[in-house]
Each structure stands twice: as structure tokens, then as C-alpha cells.
Design a protein around this motif. Sequence first.
Motif, short mmCIF file in Angstrom:
data_model
loop_
_atom_site.label_atom_id
_atom_site.label_comp_id
_atom_site.label_asym_id
_atom_site.label_seq_id
_atom_site.Cartn_x
_atom_site.Cartn_y
_atom_site.Cartn_z
N ILE A 179 -9.47 -16.44 7.68
CA ILE A 179 -8.89 -17.22 6.78
C ILE A 179 -9.92 -18.27 5.86
O ILE A 179 -9.53 -17.83 4.97
CB ILE A 179 -8.03 -18.60 7.75
N LEU A 180 -10.55 -18.48 6.69
CA LEU A 180 -11.57 -19.53 5.81
C LEU A 180 -12.56 -17.78 4.75
O LEU A 180 -12.61 -18.24 3.71
CB LEU A 180 -13.13 -19.64 7.11
N ALA A 181 -12.53 -17.48 5.15
CA ALA A 181 -12.98 -15.73 3.79
C ALA A 181 -12.02 -15.68 2.81
O ALA A 181 -12.92 -15.47 2.20
CB ALA A 181 -13.87 -14.39 4.69
N VAL A 182 -11.26 -15.21 3.28
CA VAL A 182 -9.45 -15.24 2.40
C VAL A 182 -10.10 -16.71 1.02
O VAL A 182 -9.91 -17.10 -0.09
CB VAL A 182 -8.63 -15.10 2.69
N PHE A 183 -10.13 -17.90 2.25
CA PHE A 183 -9.54 -19.36 1.79
C PHE A 183 -11.14 -19.88 0.56
O PHE A 183 -11.42 -19.91 -0.74
CB PHE A 183 -9.95 -20.05 2.37
N LEU A 184 -12.35 -18.92 1.26
CA LEU A 184 -13.41 -18.97 -0.21
C LEU A 184 -13.28 -18.25 -1.22
O LEU A 184 -14.26 -18.60 -1.98
CB LEU A 184 -14.39 -18.93 1.54
N LEU A 185 -12.86 -17.00 -0.74
CA LEU A 185 -12.49 -15.86 -1.97
C LEU A 185 -12.07 -16.21 -2.76
O LEU A 185 -12.30 -16.49 -3.84
CB LEU A 185 -12.05 -14.67 -1.76
N VAL A 186 -10.49 -17.01 -2.28
CA VAL A 186 -9.81 -17.32 -3.50
C VAL A 186 -10.87 -18.64 -4.26
O VAL A 186 -10.07 -18.60 -5.85
CB VAL A 186 -8.32 -17.85 -3.35
N ILE A 187 -10.81 -19.77 -3.56
CA ILE A 187 -11.95 -20.49 -4.46
C ILE A 187 -13.10 -20.45 -5.06
O ILE A 187 -13.08 -20.28 -7.04
CB ILE A 187 -12.83 -21.54 -3.62
N ALA A 188 -13.27 -18.86 -4.95
CA ALA A 188 -14.45 -18.37 -5.70
C ALA A 188 -13.86 -17.54 -6.77
O ALA A 188 -14.85 -17.26 -8.08
CB ALA A 188 -15.73 -17.72 -4.94
N THR A 189 -12.79 -16.71 -6.58
CA THR A 189 -12.46 -16.15 -7.81
C THR A 189 -11.83 -17.07 -8.50
O THR A 189 -12.03 -16.88 -9.68
CB THR A 189 -11.55 -15.12 -7.47
N GLY A 190 -11.01 -18.10 -8.23
CA GLY A 190 -10.93 -19.14 -9.09
C GLY A 190 -12.00 -19.86 -9.76
O GLY A 190 -11.53 -20.26 -11.51
#
Length: 380
Positions: free
Chosen positions: A24-35
Motif C-alpha cells: 500500500i505504501l509503495a503504491v501510495f508513493l508511486l502515485v505521489i511520484a507519478t503525480g
Amino acid sequence: MNYPSMPDEKRARSRIVRRITVVILAVFLLVIATGSALAYVFVKRSVEPIDPTSTETVEVEVPYGVGSGYIGELLEEKGLVRSSTIFRLYTRFKNESSFQAGTYTLSPSLSLDEMISTLKTGKVIVVPDIKLVIPEGFTIDQVTARLAKTADLPKEQISEKLSDREYIRSLVNQHEMLTEEVLADGIYHPLEGYLFPATYEFNKGVTLEEIIENMLEPTERLYQENKNQIAASGRTFHELLALASVVEKEAVTSEDRKEIAGVFENRLADGMKLQSDPTVWYGTGESSIFTTFADLENDSLYNTYRYGGIPIGPIASVSRDAFEATLNPNDTENYYFYARPPREDFPKGEVLFEVSYEDHQKNVSKYRSEWEEFEEANKN
């Protein structure tokens, strides 16, 4: 049957929870990074010029007392910025606010920072009253017609000035590149080839003499930059300019210019005539796809079928590329070339080079019909 103990079950559940948490944390960070990346790209694109190559200008009137929000909307409406919101936020981030009221001439080629700087300092992009575009290979007659139309000057006035021997002598005294060669008997236009092909901008009130001087300056620089090599060539600048003008009219690409210059050097070295059709047309004052026997007999010192050596003077405006190709021609074995008309694969046309006259004649016979078809297709 063995069953796992309670501590083992707890450890297993804990591992699962940790894994889920990590995912969940990785997905969250990926979403933030992509955004963040997308936001960065969006903002970066928003502050860059809409069209860096644009020559268009737009008049914008900024009222007194308005803020960055209003100005941003005004610029977006005029097609000068991509986003009024980004303009407003960007100016706040950079703490820019001292915009001056006034009427500005802006361009889509400006970045956001350049736009802000202009609106703060009151710097205005001045639109010239006269924009004169002279293409490579233009003759004096074509320059005169273009100048008359663009600067709203009588053609007769321009022609009279360009053929005024007293005025030409005054220019010879001012410019090292100009010599008495331009006033020799048989020269059609003394300044033919010396008015550099380029884009010139002038304001109202400019005199014809000032326009001519501006057009001579780049050619003078070309002479000064190559002065030593010109002296080493054994030819005068006038002779090189004349030869380069023929290269200019014959070639379609930069490499063609070097090769054609090499062909001409071979012909001159062997005592052959240049036999260039554009020199014939310049002498007759007519331009045609085909040169007639009557054209070839025209008694003009520009006619390189009738007279040997380099023409008495240039036959057109000369680009830097054509002049440098003439100074540095290819070392080639070719003596002949034949130009094919423009077509899909070669939109500017194609030049075929040959060593022997026999092979050259084969090209003439094979492709002459193409010019007949081209002429027919392009009739007005």
C-alpha cells in the motif's frame, strides 16, 4: 496431525499485514511520484514558449491596477500562455507583482519568465514598419520589385538609384569589397550579387540609401571574413561572387553547390566554357525551362556558352553557403551535370553528375521529357 501454535499464527498474520502495508505504501508513493512527475511536466510545459519559432506578434493592453489573475486570463485569451492559473501561481511563487499598465506587443515565442520581465519593465517588442525578405538567388530586378512593394517606393526611383554611376562610385569609395569592376562596360547592374539575401527590418522614414547600405553590410562582412583566402585564390572578390552566383542558380542543396563549383573549376582549368543556362537567361532577360539556339547566340558578356571564363559579373544574390562552396569546391572528376525537376522524392529537384559528355547526354535524353511534363503541369 500437527497444528501451528498461537505464536506462529500471530507471526504469520503480522508478516501478511506488513506486506500489505508495504504494498500500500509503495503504491501510495508511486502515485505521489507519478503525480509529481506529471505536475512537473505540466508546469514546465506551461512556462515554456507556446511556439519558440513563431514570428507572430499580438497586441495586449494591460489596464492600470489589475493583478496577475486578470493579466493571466488576458494572456491566455490572446494565445500567449497555456494556462492563466499557472501564470497566476507562478507569479506568486516568484513574488512577481510590479506589472506596469500599457499596451504591449508580445509574441508566442516568449517564455513565461520573458513575458513577466516584459510586463514588469515596460519593454515592448517593436514591430518593424517594413519587413523585407530577399531569398537566395534573387536578381536585382526581383529585389527592386520586392522592395518597391514592401517599402511602398516607386520602382523607377529604386532602379535609377541602383544604376546611378555617381552613387555607385561613392559606394566603391566606402566599401573595400566594391571595385571599378562593378562599373565595367557590359555590366547590367553594378550592385547585382552584392545585395545580400536575408530578412531586413526597417522603420518608417528609412531612406533608400539606408536600405541599400544595410543590404551591402553582410556582403562586406563576408568579404572581410574571407579576405585572406580570396587573395590566395588568385581571383578578385567580384570574380568569385560572379562564379558563386552561377553556382547559386544551378544548385539545389549545399552538397550540390560544392560539387557544381568543382565541376566549374574543372571546366575553367581545361579551358572549357562554363555553359550555364542561367547565365544565358540573365543575358536575355528571359527565364525558361529550355534554352533555345537563339538564346545561346545572344551577344551578352554574361552568356557562358558564347564567352569563356567567369561571367563579367554576378547574375543573382549570393548566399554565404554558395560563396563558401565556390571558395572550397569539391575535388571532383565530374565535368557535367544535369538537373531533374522537383518530384516527390526530391522536392527541390535532383542534380546528376557525370565525368563524360556521352553519359551526360544520356541523362539529357532520358529525362528531358520530365521538364516538358513539369512545365505543362505548372502552367498558369
